[in-house]
Design an enzyme around this catalytic site. Structure first.
Site, PDB file in Angstrom:
ATOM      1  N   TYR A 170       0.838  -1.204   0.000  1.00  0.00           N
ATOM      2  CA  TYR A 170       0.000   0.000   0.000  1.00  0.00           C
ATOM      3  C   TYR A 170       0.869   1.249   0.000  1.00  0.00           C
ATOM      4  CZ  TYR A 170       1.008   0.736   4.983  1.00  0.00           C
ATOM      5  OH  TYR A 170       1.635   0.963   6.181  1.00  0.00           O
ATOM      6  N   CYS A 171       0.266   2.339  -0.483  1.00  0.00           N
ATOM      7  CA  CYS A 171       0.919   3.652  -0.444  1.00  0.00           C
ATOM      8  C   CYS A 171      -0.174   4.702  -0.272  1.00  0.00           C
ATOM      9  CB  CYS A 171       1.745   3.875  -1.703  1.00  0.00           C
ATOM     10  SG  CYS A 171       0.765   3.857  -3.224  1.00  0.00           S
ATOM     11  N   THR A 172       0.164   5.968  -0.419  1.00  0.00           N
ATOM     12  CA  THR A 172      -0.781   7.048  -0.101  1.00  0.00           C
ATOM     13  C   THR A 172      -2.023   7.064  -0.992  1.00  0.00           C
ATOM     14  OG1 THR A 172       1.168   8.344   0.471  1.00  0.00           O
ATOM     15  CG2 THR A 172      -0.934   9.527   0.371  1.00  0.00           C
TER      16      THR A 172
ATOM     17  N   GLY B  17      -2.086   5.142  -4.153  1.00  0.00           N
ATOM     18  CA  GLY B  17      -2.120   3.959  -5.012  1.00  0.00           C
ATOM     19  C   GLY B  17      -1.128   3.945  -6.162  1.00  0.00           C
TER      20      GLY B  17
ATOM     21  N   VAL C 209      -4.201   4.662   0.799  1.00  0.00           N
ATOM     22  CA  VAL C 209      -4.724   4.935   2.141  1.00  0.00           C
ATOM     23  C   VAL C 209      -5.840   5.987   2.074  1.00  0.00           C
ATOM     24  CG1 VAL C 209      -4.129   5.702   4.464  1.00  0.00           C
ATOM     25  CG2 VAL C 209      -2.462   4.397   3.124  1.00  0.00           C
TER      26      VAL C 209
END
Ligand SMILES: [Zn+2]
Ligand SMILES: [Zn+2]
Length: 304
Positions: free
Chosen positions: A174-176, A178, A203
């Site tokens: 996951y990241c901020t 996508g 997220v």
């Protein structure tokens, strides 16, 4: 005044990136928008803030040509960027080539929450962000690759292969918003991991759909807000003042302009140190005057 903060990306061929940049600039002339938009022949990576009217107009305008773009929206009381930059540039800086079409399976926020609840020993949750982002918030049970820069990510994946069976291990990434996972999950697969999953919309979208469930702390963002809750129920602070260790998730750029280091500090310590990250910075030659504020903004280097 209410503003919308938009995060979005598009992977697909842009025949003429320079023309797309020009069209954007032309469209923005009559709009109340600020932000950072990168366009290349592989797609668009955008972050911006806009009045509700301009936000709607821009989304409609972009959707006529790229209907699949998903806009993730936060609300903010002012613009979250100082100016509007639209550039022909690589979407995500990477050490190695990767294509979004080779990336891991997209997982909805609902599925992601379930996967965390059912996580077994063969599953790892990889945070595809920097340490300063991780420090103020991350998913429970997640791990942060110990990297100085993301150029070392392929090496991280190779090391992981010596610890875990790449055919059995489930990798959740996951990241901020996508976009980083679209490419880094492709690298992970290239290194031989067969079961790679990426959180769709990152997220930001997770917070909107699932609230703060399984999320610890807040979210670092690359705009004037620096750190923001992911949902209304997200009030937890997991990070600490770098001087006195009291809980805080407020970041400052060091007032010594030759240092500019991002550091976490409580209100009292930052005032004692006049906005500097360490005592030696206080006596440096280029220190900006310290102004007390509840919402410190990232400092942008002055143009000479
Ligand atoms: Zn402190
Ligand atoms: Zn400093």
């Amino acid at each position: 005044m209410e503003y919308e903060v938009l995060a979005y990306y598009y992977f697909g061929t842009i025949e003429d990136p320079d023309l797309e940049v020009k069209n954007h600039k032309e469209f923005f002339k009559t709009q109340d928008v600020k932000g950072r938009i990168y366009i290349s022949n592989k797609g668009i990576n955008g972050q911006m803030s806009a009045s509700p009217e301009s936000s709607n107009a821009y989304q409609a305008w972009l959707h006529t040509r790229y209907p699949e773009i998903e806009f993730k929206i936060h609300h903010h009381t002012e613009h979250a960027f100082a100016k509007m930059t639209v550039k022909h540039r690589t979407l995500v800086a990477m050490g190695e080539e990767a294509e979004a079409q080779d990336g891991g399976d997209h997982v909805s926020p609902e599925q992601w929450a379930q996967m965390i609840e059912n996580k077994d020993d063969d599953t790892i949750i990889v945070d595809v962000r920097n340490r300063y982002e991780w420090e103020v918030g991350h998913f429970e049970g997640a791990e942060l690759p110990d990297l100085d820069t993301f150029r070392e990510f392929p090496e991280y994946a190779r090391n992981l292969k010596s610890e875990r069976d790449p055919s059995k291990t489930k990798v959740m990434m996951y990241c901020t918003g996508g976009i980083r996972c679209e490419l880094y999950s492709a690298l992970m697969k290239k290194e031989g991991f067969e079961n790679v999953f990426q959180l769709q919309g990152g997220v930001i979208k997770y917070g909107q759909k699932q609230g703060a469930k399984h999320w610890r702390g807040k979210l670092f963002v690359f705009d004037d807000r620096l750190v923001t809750p992911i949902s209304e129920d997200n009030t937890e602070t997991i990070s600490h003042c770098h001087f006195c260790d009291t809980p805080t998730d407020t970041y400052y750029n060091c007032a010594n302009m030759d240092c500019n280091e991002l550091f976490l500090a409580c209100k009292q310590c930052v005032s004692t140190h006049k906005g500097c990250c360490q005592s030696s910075c206080e006596s440096a030659p280029n220190v900006r005057p310290f102004q007390e504020t509840d919402n410190p903004k990232p400092f942008r280097k002055l143009r000479k």
